[in-house]
Design an enzyme around this catalytic site. Structure first.
Site, PDB file in Angstrom:
ATOM      1  N   ARG A 197       0.754  -1.259   0.071  1.00 27.13           N
ATOM      2  CA  ARG A 197      -0.001  -0.043  -0.055  1.00 27.13           C
ATOM      3  C   ARG A 197       0.881   1.226  -0.139  1.00 27.13           C
ATOM      4  O   ARG A 197       0.626   2.148  -0.545  1.00 27.13           O
ATOM      5  CB  ARG A 197      -0.869  -0.051   1.214  1.00 27.13           C
ATOM      6  CG  ARG A 197      -1.805   1.366   1.150  1.00 27.13           C
ATOM      7  CD  ARG A 197      -2.996   1.506   2.258  1.00 27.13           C
ATOM      8  NE  ARG A 197      -2.926   0.420   3.271  1.00 27.13           N
ATOM      9  CZ  ARG A 197      -2.222   0.566   4.381  1.00 27.13           C
ATOM     10  NH1 ARG A 197      -1.371   1.504   4.669  1.00 27.13           N
ATOM     11  NH2 ARG A 197      -2.144  -0.302   5.477  1.00 27.13           N
ATOM     12  N   LYS A 233      -9.144   7.614 -18.620  1.00 33.24           N
ATOM     13  CA  LYS A 233      -9.267   8.442 -20.130  1.00 33.24           C
ATOM     14  C   LYS A 233      -7.957   8.373 -20.819  1.00 33.24           C
ATOM     15  O   LYS A 233      -7.694   7.216 -21.201  1.00 33.24           O
ATOM     16  CB  LYS A 233      -9.690   9.815 -19.928  1.00 33.24           C
ATOM     17  CG  LYS A 233     -11.044   9.835 -18.524  1.00 33.24           C
ATOM     18  CD  LYS A 233     -12.120   9.158 -19.015  1.00 33.24           C
ATOM     19  CE  LYS A 233     -13.103   9.017 -17.736  1.00 33.24           C
ATOM     20  NZ  LYS A 233     -13.421  10.189 -16.940  1.00 33.24           N
TER      21      LYS A 233
END
Ligand SMILES: *Cc1c(COP(=O)(O)O)cnc(C)c1O
Length: 390
Positions: free
Chosen positions: A45, A194
């Protein structure tokens, strides 16, 4: 060295094995030689070599001191807002991404963070909207879906003079076209879902910081809150970025042709594309970006949901879907899709009229895309007033 050569060679060869592709370190933890003695990684993490490689490549592309990769664009936005505290105020572009509005309005409002939505394309409005509580200016340029352009450098100088942070959501432009940090921004975020990823195959977000100190603060929230990008998605993101300059070049070329075609089409009312000289932000976009991007919006002379629905269900290559920035062309109808939750009057006042259609122009051959649009126009229902007049 040219940008593209620099980009391709910023993707490292694995020092351990010589692998030319970036290895996916699918591991949760790293063995330590002694407590606190490790090879720079302790728990995945906090840091993971695949994610770290993606972060370094993107920091380089945006010209930042550092970057942190998140599991979505919204998680990236969320990390930036965590720099603020209760009582602080944000000045945000009024034509903001719907998910950012929801995060501000439904989550951060109850923690005492106030957002003032203003027309950031007007520099006077920005200047007068600053209050002693303002801590952050939030820009998107171009905006979604009306492609409004704001002056990043001018707003950066207002921000600086008032000791306010400036963050630019650079999702629509990509760092190939626009580098907000060089124009004075402190932070840049991306929905890497995107253009950065570019293949519609992952959800990801990134925050890029101008200074090492901001980069460390964002990294702290990335680890403390935990919405990190997985090793596999980091690999996909790197793989997508390898072709970013080539893709953006073709998105631009295709979109410019399509915008010009739409501008002269008799069934079209308005075309929103910064690459058209008629666009109010054209000159500014030309100054602050290297191209106008792959997103176009337009409205129909028959400004009705029925006409727009007929159009968006008639195209073959333009697939009806939310999202943007992938290799396949997409189209959507904001009034009934992305902007559905906004009351009609408010939506129309923001320029999102009933017939507004947004295109994400993909990498197909432009001639095929033009033919697809032409056949969709030929299937338009005859508007009532016109047929009555005949
Ligand atoms: C999609 C998008 C986001 C949100 O990103 P996710 O990856 O979907 O969480 C933020 N800003 C803009 C401009 C977007 O288009």
């Amino acid at each position: 060295m040219s940008t593209i050569t620099q980009l391709i060679h910023s993707i490292p060869v694995d020092p351990q094995t010589g692998a030319i592709a970036v290895p996916i370190y699918q591991t949760s933890t790293f063995v330590q030689e002694a407590p606190g003695v490790n090879k720079g990684y302790d728990y995945a993490r906090s840091n993971n070599p695949t994610r770290e490689t993606a972060e370094k490549i993107i920091a380089g592309l945006e010209g930042g001191a550092g970057a942190s990769a998140f599991s979505s664009g919204l998680a990236a936005i969320d990390a930036v807002i965590k720099l603020l505290k209760s009582g602080d105020e944000i000045l945000a572009v009024d034509d903001i991404y719907g998910g950012a509005f929801r995060l501000f309005d439904k989550v951060y409002k109850k923690f005492g963070i106030h957002v003032n939505y203003i027309d950031t394309s007007d520099i006077e409005t920005v200047f007068h909207a600053i209050t002693p509580a303002t801590r952050l200016i939030w820009l998107e340029t171009p905006t979604n879906p009306t492609l409004k352009i704001s002056d990043i450098a001018a707003i950066a100088s207002i921000a600086k003079a008032n000791n306010v942070l400036l963050c630019v959501d650079n999702t629509f432009a990509s760092p190939i076209l626009q580098q907000p940090i060089a124009l004075g921004a402190d932070l840049v975020i991306h929905s890497a879902t995107k253009y950065l990823g570019g293949h519609s195959d992952l959800i990801a977000g990134v925050v890029i910081s101008k200074t090492e100190q901001l980069a460390q603060e964002i990294k702290f929230y990335q680890n403390a809150c935990g919405a990190v990008l997985s090793p596999f998605d980091s690999f996909l993101l790197i793989r997508g970025i390898e072709t970013l300059p080539l893709r953006i070049r073709q998105h631009n070329l295709n979109a410019q042709q399509i915008a010009e075609y739409l501008a002269q089409h008799p069934a079209v009312d308005k075309v929103f594309y910064p690459g058209l000289p008629s666009h109010p932000g054209h000159e500014l976009a030309k100054r602050q970006s290297k191209g106008f991007g792959g997103i176009i919006s337009f409205t129909l002379k028959d400004d009705s949901t029925a006409a727009a629905t007929a159009f968006v269900t008639s195209t073959q290559y333009f697939k009806l879907a939310e999202s943007l920035g992938g290799i396949k062309s997409l189209l959507c109808h904001p009034a009934t899709m992305t902007h559905k939750s906004i009351p009609d009057e408010k939506r129309r006042a923001a320029g999102v009229s009933d017939s507004l259609i947004r295109l994400s122009v993909g990498l197909e051959d432009a001639a095929d895309l033009l033919a697809d649009l032409e056949q969709a126009f030929s299937k338009q229902p005859i508007p009532e007033q016109v047929s009555a007049a005949v």
